[in-house]
Design an enzyme around this catalytic site. Structure first.
Site, PDB file in Angstrom:
ATOM      1  N   GLU A  65       2.603  -6.282  -5.633  1.00  0.00           N
ATOM      2  CA  GLU A  65       2.155  -5.650  -6.870  1.00  0.00           C
ATOM      3  C   GLU A  65       3.279  -4.897  -7.576  1.00  0.00           C
ATOM      4  OE1 GLU A  65      -1.491  -6.140  -4.281  1.00  0.00           O
ATOM      5  OE2 GLU A  65       0.528  -5.333  -3.974  1.00  0.00           O
TER       6      GLU A  65
ATOM      7  N   LYS B 103     -16.005  -2.995  -9.761  1.00  0.00           N
ATOM      8  CA  LYS B 103     -16.316  -4.390  -9.471  1.00  0.00           C
ATOM      9  C   LYS B 103     -17.681  -4.788 -10.002  1.00  0.00           C
ATOM     10  CE  LYS B 103     -16.425  -7.804  -5.742  1.00  0.00           C
ATOM     11  NZ  LYS B 103     -16.190  -8.058  -4.288  1.00  0.00           N
TER      12      LYS B 103
ATOM     13  N   MET C 255      26.181   3.831  -4.473  1.00  0.00           N
ATOM     14  CA  MET C 255      26.259   5.105  -5.185  1.00  0.00           C
ATOM     15  C   MET C 255      26.093   6.282  -4.232  1.00  0.00           C
ATOM     16  SD  MET C 255      26.957   6.423  -8.098  1.00  0.00           S
ATOM     17  CE  MET C 255      26.566   5.392  -9.509  1.00  0.00           C
TER      18      MET C 255
ATOM     19  N   PHE D 217     -14.236   1.006   1.452  1.00  0.00           N
ATOM     20  CA  PHE D 217     -13.110   0.159   1.826  1.00  0.00           C
ATOM     21  C   PHE D 217     -12.246  -0.131   0.607  1.00  0.00           C
ATOM     22  CE2 PHE D 217     -11.378  -4.228   2.381  1.00  0.00           C
ATOM     23  CZ  PHE D 217     -10.476  -3.930   3.395  1.00  0.00           C
ATOM     24  N   GLN D 218     -10.980   0.068   0.741  1.00  0.00           N
ATOM     25  CA  GLN D 218      -9.971  -0.133  -0.310  1.00  0.00           C
ATOM     26  C   GLN D 218     -10.290   0.670  -1.567  1.00  0.00           C
ATOM     27  OE1 GLN D 218      -9.215  -4.385  -0.847  1.00  0.00           O
ATOM     28  NE2 GLN D 218      -7.635  -4.297   0.748  1.00  0.00           N
TER      29      GLN D 218
END
Length: 617
Positions: A77, A189, A510, A139-140
């Site tokens: 993602e 959802k 760096m 969940f999630q």
């Protein structure tokens, strides 16, 4: 940035309370998910970068049937977010990314924060658990609206499917107008699964959102007066000039006045590098001429810039003798870091057009006049002396190995006209800013404000998806590359032939430079490979890794082969190409202003302190 350029609809006026609803052109009975895809089509979104998952899955079914929206399946993602950012920066349109709830959404946080810092128009669409489960630690589940609140321009939680068209229209409008930025749309959802009515265009409701575009005439006149009176002026140009599509107005203003121009890391390409009046990039690793011009200026005209700490150094010592004209579309930026003598709120495209008109007027108090060249003669003499005495430059390694600066410089010189360059973060980013040619806007994409390692490869993917006709080179470090290189699989499978140059010094360059300068060369955890070879192969072997991901893998260690390898990469346009450039590990970025110090303490090539005893005030 104009809404016409993004495809975002202009918000419709609300109907009077109790009055007739606004007329609509399209009405359909659909699911919330279908409504979402119809809305994306209606606002002109043509590309979505994302990964499906449980909560967002209902949206992926109707997306399969869309002939207008292309979905590019990424491998992470974070890659989706950076790709959407690269797409937006390269095209000027709103970038779109999509993820599921929980970890899918939280993986978007870094690219959302990156877009927020660099004012990139982005709409991130995330699935959320069903409405009745929100707040139950389902969940999630993650409160992605709460998590991203500090790093979005606005965000929405949608639980009613009827609100989807309006929300998408508002999200694109907010992202693209005023100061661009990221907007999150989190959709439950069950709202995606429920039946609803899709109608377009929707009636939008943004009563508190009124971006100012036109600058105030009084402030324009005062700014013109200060320019007409100044003896050591500088135009300090930020990324807002590119966002506003105002490069032509900038050039007209600069050439009318004869004022020197500095362009920040986010503004490279807004003014041609080759132009006589361009002093280069200011800031921590800016050119000596640009850094010192700002320090010695008696007037700084800041255009779409925010007086970032990497430009100003220690803020209380920055440009001590300068009056400040600060023009920005975001009123919150004006006076935030440096008090403005003349604050101008407005789109910098309009600001510069009005300022040019004022300077051309007959009013002797504001007219640029024919004596500008004479008035600035001593100033330009001094600027030219600094440019000639302290130019950008580098030494070739005595052991015959590749110089990283030379690699990047030759890539820029051999790249086809119109090439878009992206960069990761670190030494290679600064060398790219120094040694690549920037003659036009929209050809330099990087993570400026957040400094996100891993940006280059997915951003190049997004840029190439948005501008398939343009060659795209990603300049990356071996540290950055190992964070997001999996998106090369995405590029290979989707026929997106980007080119990636890995500036491989075997270290986090760096950070190693800072350890060299400030930590007595104690290289704690910055070496990415303890030895140059392990059992006859490098770890990782980037050539084999590239080939395993469907790309052409090349390696270059010999300066004599440099041009041939780059030209071979330029000739391959049917697959992504990755070149592992093995470079000298001790090369440093110069000039440099150490963090927390004054710009007066700038160190030129090899750490030499310039002599400004003749500069005066």
């Amino acid at each position: 940035m104009t809404e016409q350029a993004t495809g975002a609809p202009k918000p419709q006026p609300r109907a009077p309370r109790g009055g007739a609803p606004q007329p609509t052109a399209t009405v359909e009975h659909v699911t919330g998910a279908q409504s979402l895809i119809r809305s994306l089509e209606a606002v002109g979104a043509d590309t979505v970068f994302g990964i499906p998952g449980g909560a967002i899955l209902p949206a992926y079914d109707p997306m399969m049937d869309s002939t207008k929206v292309r979905h590019i399946l990424v491998r992470h993602e974070q890659g989706a977010g950076h790709a959407a950012t690269g797409y937006a920066q390269a095209t000027g349109k709103v970038g779109v990314c999509m993820a599921t709830s929980g970890p899918g959404a939280t993986n978007l946080v870094t690219p959302i924060a990156d877009a927020h810092m660099d004012s990139v128009p982005l709409v991130a669409i995330t699935g959320q658990v069903a409405g009745p489960s929100i707040g139950t630690d389902a969940f999630q589940e993650a409160d992605i609206c709460g998590i991203t609140l500090p790093v979005t321009k606005h965000n929405f939680l949608v639980t009613d499917p009827a609100e989807i068209p309006r929300t998408i229209a508002e999200a694109f409008h907010i992202a693209a107008t005023g100061r661009p930025g990221p907007v999150l749309v989190d959709i439950a959802k069950d709202a995606l699964q429920a039946r609803t009515v899709f109608s377009w265009p929707p009636t939008t409701d943004l009563p508190g959102y009124r971006p100012v575009s036109r600058p105030h005439a009084k402030q324009i006149r005062e700014a013109a007066r200060l320019i007409a009176q100044a003896r050591r002026p500088v135009l300090y140009v930020g990324g807002g000039v590119i966002k506003a599509g105002a490069s032509a107005e900038l050039r007209e203003l600069a050439e009318l006045t004869g004022v020197p121009v500095t362009t920040t890391l986010m503004a490279l390409g807004a003014f041609p590098d080759s132009h006589r009046q361009h002093l280069g990039m200011p800031g921590m690793h800016g050119s000596v001429a640009a850094v010192t011009a700002l320090q010695r200026a008696d007037l700084i005209v800041a255009l779409g810039a925010r007086f970032d700490d990497r430009v100003t150094g220690r803020i209380d010592s920055f440009a001590p003798h300068a009056k400040i004209v600060h023009a920005d579309i975001d009123p919150a930026e004006i006076g935030k870091n440096r008090v403005a003598d003349v604050p101008i709120v407005g789109d910098v495209k309009d600001v510069m057009a009005d300022l040019t008109a004022a300077l051309r007027a007959d009013d002797p108090a504001t007219a640029a006049g024919p004596d500008a060249a004479e008035r600035y003669a001593a100033w330009w003499e001094q600027l030219d002396r600094w440019r000639e005495t302290y130019p950008l430059g580098y030494d070739l390694p005595e052991d015959g190995t590749l110089s990283p600066q030379q690699v990047i410089e030759r890539i820029g010189q051999l790249a086809p006209e119109g090439t878009v360059f992206t960069a990761g973060v670190g030494q290679h980013q600064m060398w790219a800013a120094h040694y690549l040619p920037f003659e036009r806007p929209g050809t330099w994409l990087n993570s400026g404000g957040l400094g996100t390692m891993g940006y280059a490869v997915p951003a190049a993917l997004g840029a190439k998806a948005g501008r398939p006709e343009a060659p795209v080179w990603a300049i990356d470090g071996d540290g950055c590359f190992q964070m997001t290189n999996q998106e090369l699989v995405t590029a290979a499978l989707n026929d997106i032939p980007i080119k990636v140059a890995i500036i491989n010094n075997g270290a986090l360059g760096m950070v190693r430079q800072w350890q060299t300068l400030f930590y007595n060369q104690r290289y704690s955890n910055t070496v990415l490979r303890e030895g140059p070879e392990v059992k006859g192969t490098r770890i990782p072997d980037f050539v084999k890794l590239a080939e395993a991901m469907g790309c052409v893998g090349l390696r270059c260690e010999d300066p004599d082969q440099l041009d041939a390898v780059i030209e071979k990469a330029n000739a391959i346009n049917d697959r992504p190409v990755v070149i592992d450039f093995i470079v000298h590990e001790d090369a440093m970025v110069w000039p440099m202003v150490a963090a927390g110090t004054s710009n007066d303490e700038v160190m030129a090539a090899r750490g030499v302190r310039p002599d400004f005893s003749d500069a005066g005030d």
